[in-house]
Design a protein around this motif. Structure first.
Motif, PDB file in Angstrom:
ATOM      1  N   PRO A  27      -1.118   5.070   9.429  1.00 25.11           N
ATOM      2  CA  PRO A  27      -0.336   5.712   8.641  1.00 25.11           C
ATOM      3  C   PRO A  27      -0.469   6.965   8.293  1.00 25.11           C
ATOM      4  O   PRO A  27      -1.607   7.646   8.502  1.00 25.11           O
ATOM      5  CB  PRO A  27      -0.929   4.994   7.180  1.00 25.11           C
ATOM      6  CG  PRO A  27      -2.202   4.657   7.560  1.00 25.11           C
ATOM      7  CD  PRO A  27      -2.215   4.163   8.882  1.00 25.11           C
ATOM      8  N   TYR A  28       0.694   7.788   8.374  1.00 24.51           N
ATOM      9  CA  TYR A  28       0.550   9.436   8.235  1.00 24.51           C
ATOM     10  C   TYR A  28      -0.236   9.968   9.663  1.00 24.51           C
ATOM     11  O   TYR A  28      -0.783  11.085   9.449  1.00 24.51           O
ATOM     12  CB  TYR A  28      -0.064   9.718   6.806  1.00 24.51           C
ATOM     13  CG  TYR A  28       0.590   8.916   5.658  1.00 24.51           C
ATOM     14  CD1 TYR A  28       1.769   9.400   5.229  1.00 24.51           C
ATOM     15  CD2 TYR A  28      -0.228   8.197   5.072  1.00 24.51           C
ATOM     16  CE1 TYR A  28       2.330   8.711   4.321  1.00 24.51           C
ATOM     17  CE2 TYR A  28       0.225   7.450   3.840  1.00 24.51           C
ATOM     18  CZ  TYR A  28       1.383   7.877   3.307  1.00 24.51           C
ATOM     19  OH  TYR A  28       2.185   7.182   2.330  1.00 24.51           O
ATOM     20  N   ARG A  30      -3.034   9.390  10.645  1.00 26.54           N
ATOM     21  CA  ARG A  30      -4.518   9.458  10.603  1.00 26.54           C
ATOM     22  C   ARG A  30      -5.137   8.395  11.000  1.00 26.54           C
ATOM     23  O   ARG A  30      -4.975   7.856  12.102  1.00 26.54           O
ATOM     24  CB  ARG A  30      -4.723   9.706   9.264  1.00 26.54           C
ATOM     25  CG  ARG A  30      -4.203  10.756   8.479  1.00 26.54           C
ATOM     26  CD  ARG A  30      -4.790  11.074   6.928  1.00 26.54           C
ATOM     27  NE  ARG A  30      -4.119  12.282   6.461  1.00 26.54           N
ATOM     28  CZ  ARG A  30      -3.140  12.508   5.488  1.00 26.54           C
ATOM     29  NH1 ARG A  30      -2.959  11.283   4.830  1.00 26.54           N
ATOM     30  NH2 ARG A  30      -2.992  13.708   5.101  1.00 26.54           N
ATOM     31  N   CYS A  67      -4.702   3.392   1.979  1.00 27.70           N
ATOM     32  CA  CYS A  67      -4.302   4.489   1.940  1.00 27.70           C
ATOM     33  C   CYS A  67      -4.827   5.274   0.526  1.00 27.70           C
ATOM     34  O   CYS A  67      -4.907   6.229   0.482  1.00 27.70           O
ATOM     35  CB  CYS A  67      -2.840   4.918   2.085  1.00 27.70           C
ATOM     36  SG  CYS A  67      -2.210   4.815   4.087  1.00 27.70           S
TER      37      CYS A  67
END
Length: 79
Positions: A27-28, A30, A67
């Motif tokens: 996610p993102y 990362r 997250c």
């Protein structure tokens, strides 16, 4: 493994068998999150994998929770 319900692959028309798989999310862009033991169906012809709506919601919830937890840790470390 599950009940004897099988599905037909929408890609090639072969039988899809119940199985458990692992998926890795990033996610993102990362850290990677790996989820094991996801219930799915895999086509014996082409390898296509599909998930039930319930399993997709579980994966989304897990990744969102991870997250959110990382954001809280980051805020505490910045203080």
């Amino acid at each position: 493994m599950f009940s004897a319900d099988y599905k037909i692959c929408h890609e090639c028309g072969y039988v899809m068998e119940p199985c458990k798989v692992s998926e890795t999310f990033r996610p993102y862009g990362r850290e990677e999150i790996k989820i094991n033991g996801i219930k799915a169906y895999r086509c014996i012809g082409c390898g296509e994998i599909i998930y039930s709506d319930k399993e997709v919601r579980k994966m989304e919830s897990f990744v969102k929770g991870f997250c959110a937890g990382r954001k809280q840790i980051g805020k505490k470390q910045a203080e």
